[in-house]
Design a protein around this motif. Structure first.
Motif, PDB file in Angstrom:
ATOM      1  N   THR A 100       0.756  -1.220   0.111  1.00 55.83           N
ATOM      2  CA  THR A 100      -0.101  -0.068   0.082  1.00 55.83           C
ATOM      3  C   THR A 100       0.869   1.122  -0.035  1.00 55.83           C
ATOM      4  O   THR A 100       0.274   2.395  -0.194  1.00 55.83           O
ATOM      5  CB  THR A 100      -0.879  -0.075   1.190  1.00 55.83           C
ATOM      6  OG1 THR A 100      -0.135  -0.207   2.377  1.00 55.83           O
ATOM      7  CG2 THR A 100      -1.919  -1.054   0.982  1.00 55.83           C
ATOM      8  N   PHE A 111      -1.409   5.813   5.477  1.00 55.16           N
ATOM      9  CA  PHE A 111      -1.739   4.701   4.408  1.00 55.16           C
ATOM     10  C   PHE A 111      -2.034   3.536   5.313  1.00 55.16           C
ATOM     11  O   PHE A 111      -1.533   3.295   6.289  1.00 55.16           O
ATOM     12  CB  PHE A 111      -0.485   4.293   3.560  1.00 55.16           C
ATOM     13  CG  PHE A 111      -0.110   5.513   2.557  1.00 55.16           C
ATOM     14  CD1 PHE A 111      -0.696   5.550   1.382  1.00 55.16           C
ATOM     15  CD2 PHE A 111       0.696   6.428   3.045  1.00 55.16           C
ATOM     16  CE1 PHE A 111      -0.627   6.513   0.323  1.00 55.16           C
ATOM     17  CE2 PHE A 111       0.807   7.722   2.057  1.00 55.16           C
ATOM     18  CZ  PHE A 111       0.376   7.490   0.714  1.00 55.16           C
ATOM     19  N   CYS A 146      -1.807   0.041   6.985  1.00 55.48           N
ATOM     20  CA  CYS A 146      -0.652  -0.735   7.236  1.00 55.48           C
ATOM     21  C   CYS A 146      -0.739  -1.783   8.184  1.00 55.48           C
ATOM     22  O   CYS A 146      -1.140  -1.372   9.473  1.00 55.48           O
ATOM     23  CB  CYS A 146       0.588   0.113   7.821  1.00 55.48           C
ATOM     24  SG  CYS A 146       2.017  -0.378   8.021  1.00 55.48           S
ATOM     25  N   ASN A 202      -2.087  -5.235   4.517  1.00 56.34           N
ATOM     26  CA  ASN A 202      -1.576  -4.314   3.917  1.00 56.34           C
ATOM     27  C   ASN A 202      -0.070  -4.013   4.427  1.00 56.34           C
ATOM     28  O   ASN A 202       0.068  -3.908   5.537  1.00 56.34           O
ATOM     29  CB  ASN A 202      -2.257  -2.809   4.026  1.00 56.34           C
ATOM     30  CG  ASN A 202      -3.711  -2.959   3.676  1.00 56.34           C
ATOM     31  OD1 ASN A 202      -3.896  -3.259   2.418  1.00 56.34           O
ATOM     32  ND2 ASN A 202      -4.388  -2.602   4.442  1.00 56.34           N
ATOM     33  N   ASN A 220       1.021  -4.084  -6.612  1.00 54.47           N
ATOM     34  CA  ASN A 220      -0.519  -3.815  -6.696  1.00 54.47           C
ATOM     35  C   ASN A 220      -0.769  -2.569  -7.333  1.00 54.47           C
ATOM     36  O   ASN A 220      -0.311  -2.168  -8.526  1.00 54.47           O
ATOM     37  CB  ASN A 220      -1.091  -3.642  -5.136  1.00 54.47           C
ATOM     38  CG  ASN A 220      -0.782  -4.976  -4.542  1.00 54.47           C
ATOM     39  OD1 ASN A 220       0.384  -5.141  -3.750  1.00 54.47           O
ATOM     40  ND2 ASN A 220      -1.397  -5.894  -4.605  1.00 54.47           N
ATOM     41  N   VAL A 278      -0.085   0.583  -6.392  1.00 54.11           N
ATOM     42  CA  VAL A 278       1.041   1.909  -5.901  1.00 54.11           C
ATOM     43  C   VAL A 278       1.671   2.257  -6.944  1.00 54.11           C
ATOM     44  O   VAL A 278       2.487   1.421  -7.583  1.00 54.11           O
ATOM     45  CB  VAL A 278       1.654   1.582  -4.597  1.00 54.11           C
ATOM     46  CG1 VAL A 278       2.519   2.430  -4.336  1.00 54.11           C
ATOM     47  CG2 VAL A 278       0.837   0.928  -3.554  1.00 54.11           C
TER      48      VAL A 278
END
Length: 163
Positions: free
Chosen positions: A3, A24, A26, A75, A98, A100
């Motif tokens: 992420t 974000f 996590c 994540n 992913n 990002v």
């Protein structure tokens, strides 16, 4: 899943744990650095810095586990100590994290031969070459110790290194 991605010469420390992990999602942190992964006291100190799950892996171990991390429902942050290691993952290995598409460049200490871009953000030509390759792969490279102190993206600085 990944992420958030960051290059930080301190690898894991308070800004990662207290600031970025609030911005974000996590559940855990994956740090890829051969020296840290093979130095027990370093790996242990990184793991002690947070209550989140922390993995400190060599590049070789990362290659074995990266698909598992990417496919996880949890994540994860992906962190390397320098742009060269991140280039190896994103460009040379072809890892696609992913959705990002931004790489945050955190602290990179002033060193002989490095060009100062901002407060505690200096990079060498070899690191600039790595950032250019990452940028050419389609990633936005942003220099930010924390979000509100961003000094800009790679596009602002690349001409200092001949690009």
């Amino acid at each position: 899943m990944i992420t958030f991605m960051r290059v930080d010469d301190r690898i894991i420390h308070g800004q990662i744990v207290t600031r970025w992990s609030k911005e974000f999602p996590c559940d855990g942190i994956v740090a890829v650095n051969d020296k840290a992964a093979t130095t027990p006291v370093l790996a242990k100190s990184f793991k002690a810095s947070t209550d989140k799950k922390v993995f400190v892996w060599t590049h070789e171990h990362w290659l074995e586990k990266c698909q598992t991390v990417k496919d996880s429902k949890k994540n994860y942050f992906l962190i390397t100590k320098n742009p060269i290691d991140m280039k190896q993952i994103l460009v040379d290995d072809g890892f696609v994290p992913n959705d990002v598409k931004t790489l945050i460049i955190g602290p990179c200490n002033d060193r002989p031969g490095a060009t100062k871009l901002g407060n505690n953000q200096s990079i060498t030509q070899e690191e600039a070459d790595a950032l250019e390759a990452i940028s050419q792969k389609g990633y936005t490279v942003e220099f930010a110790l924390v979000r509100e102190t961003s000094i800009g993206t790679w596009d602002k600085f690349r001409s200092k290194f001949g690009y």
